[in-house]
Design a protein around this motif. Structure first.
Motif, PDB file in Angstrom:
ATOM      1  N   PRO A  52      -2.920   4.136   3.120  1.00 57.58           N
ATOM      2  CA  PRO A  52      -1.762   4.401   3.995  1.00 57.58           C
ATOM      3  C   PRO A  52      -0.633   3.395   3.726  1.00 57.58           C
ATOM      4  CG  PRO A  52      -3.792   4.417   5.261  1.00 57.58           C
ATOM      5  CD  PRO A  52      -4.157   3.941   3.884  1.00 57.58           C
ATOM      6  N   THR A  53       0.572   3.877   3.750  1.00 55.53           N
ATOM      7  CA  THR A  53       1.743   3.059   3.436  1.00 55.53           C
ATOM      8  C   THR A  53       1.906   1.930   4.439  1.00 55.53           C
ATOM      9  OG1 THR A  53       2.858   4.901   2.369  1.00 55.53           O
ATOM     10  CG2 THR A  53       4.256   3.124   3.194  1.00 55.53           C
ATOM     11  N   GLN A  88       0.831  -1.206   0.000  1.00 48.99           N
ATOM     12  CA  GLN A  88       0.000   0.000   0.000  1.00 48.99           C
ATOM     13  C   GLN A  88       0.864   1.254   0.000  1.00 48.99           C
ATOM     14  OE1 GLN A  88      -3.506  -1.999   2.762  1.00 48.99           O
ATOM     15  NE2 GLN A  88      -2.698  -0.036   3.337  1.00 48.99           N
ATOM     16  N   GLY A  89       0.271   2.334  -0.507  1.00 49.08           N
ATOM     17  CA  GLY A  89       0.919   3.641  -0.488  1.00 49.08           C
ATOM     18  C   GLY A  89       2.244   3.641  -1.203  1.00 49.08           C
ATOM     19  N   PHE A  90       3.274   4.131  -0.526  1.00 47.32           N
ATOM     20  CA  PHE A  90       4.614   4.242  -1.092  1.00 47.32           C
ATOM     21  C   PHE A  90       5.113   2.907  -1.641  1.00 47.32           C
ATOM     22  CE2 PHE A  90       9.236   3.898  -0.388  1.00 47.32           C
ATOM     23  CZ  PHE A  90       9.670   4.855  -1.283  1.00 47.32           C
ATOM     24  N   TRP A 150      -4.434   0.404  -4.046  1.00 47.93           N
ATOM     25  CA  TRP A 150      -3.418   0.415  -2.990  1.00 47.93           C
ATOM     26  C   TRP A 150      -2.586   1.693  -3.007  1.00 47.93           C
ATOM     27  CZ3 TRP A 150      -0.935  -5.087  -3.855  1.00 47.93           C
ATOM     28  CH2 TRP A 150      -1.890  -6.063  -3.575  1.00 47.93           C
ATOM     29  N   ARG A 151      -2.482   2.344  -4.168  1.00 46.48           N
ATOM     30  CA  ARG A 151      -1.614   3.516  -4.301  1.00 46.48           C
ATOM     31  C   ARG A 151      -2.016   4.646  -3.369  1.00 46.48           C
ATOM     32  NH1 ARG A 151      -5.297   3.950  -8.262  1.00 46.48           N
ATOM     33  NH2 ARG A 151      -6.131   5.991  -8.769  1.00 46.48           N
ATOM     34  N   SER A 152      -3.305   4.742  -3.045  1.00 46.55           N
ATOM     35  CA  SER A 152      -3.776   5.865  -2.226  1.00 46.55           C
ATOM     36  C   SER A 152      -4.072   5.473  -0.775  1.00 46.55           C
ATOM     37  CB  SER A 152      -5.030   6.472  -2.866  1.00 46.55           C
ATOM     38  OG  SER A 152      -6.027   5.484  -3.009  1.00 46.55           O
ATOM     39  N   TRP A 157       4.053   2.167  -5.138  1.00 42.90           N
ATOM     40  CA  TRP A 157       4.862   2.903  -6.101  1.00 42.90           C
ATOM     41  C   TRP A 157       6.231   2.249  -6.277  1.00 42.90           C
ATOM     42  CZ3 TRP A 157       2.156   5.704  -9.185  1.00 42.90           C
ATOM     43  CH2 TRP A 157       0.957   6.266  -8.728  1.00 42.90           C
TER      44      TRP A 157
END
Length: 180
Positions: A130-131, A62-64, A126-128, A67
């Motif tokens: 929480p990491t 998720q998050g970072f 998952w990109r948005s 990416w």
């Protein structure tokens, strides 16, 4: 990421075929000084795919971290581009790149595009979020996830072999086509 897991498994099988049939059996590039730059590039693919074989069927990124997964895909695309540019010269004294290997690379590239698409469709949300990283196995048979873990070890070992062969071959002078 069920679809992505199945696509990645197919990619792994085709990649193993490429390594066994063309890199090892047909051309034996680990013993040819002209192939040393190609081997360096191949050595980068080992840890890249080892990570994918472990992450895709087992983890939620998720998050970072999502990416980071996309960055890993971009890195693999760069590996492929450099590999494609090196192969022609690397295999020149070995008779060139076999047609079957060329076709296999096209199929692998198309499947890779499918993998990236599947990941973005299945996990794009998952990109948005929480990491965080969490263990959530894909809804695939456990035996497939186990096989992919073994594939991770094998491709990592193959990458290490490529790096070791390249290092050894850098001590060997290059042949000239006029010497043939």
């Amino acid at each position: 990421m069920e679809v992505a897991t199945y696509i990645l498994f197919g990619l792994g099988c085709l990649g193993a075929t490429d390594i066994a049939l063309y890199h090892s059996f047909s051309h034996g590039i680990r013993s040819h000084p002209d192939s040393r730059a190609e081997l360096v590039v191949h050595s980068l693919r080992g840890p890249t795919y080892a990570a994918l074989f472990l992450v895709i069927p087992n983890l939620v990124l998720q998050g970072f971290y999502f990416w980071c997964l996309l960055a890993l895909f971009v890195f693999d695309i760069l590996i492929s581009i450099v590999d494609f540019t090196l192969e022609r010269e690397s295999r020149r004294l070995l008779g060139g790149l076999p047609s079957g290997e060329y076709v296999l690379h096209i199929i692998i590239a198309m499947l890779f595009g499918s993998l990236v698409t599947a990941v973005c469709l299945e996990a794009g949300v998952w990109r948005s979020l929480p990491t965080k990283i969490s263990y959530q196995p894909a809804d695939v048979p456990d035996v497939l996830r186990l096989v992919m873990a073994v594939m991770a070890l094998l491709v990592l070992f193959s990458g290490i072999q490529d790096a070791m062969a390249a290092r050894k071959l850098y001590a060997v002078p290059l042949r000239n086509s006029e010497d043939e």
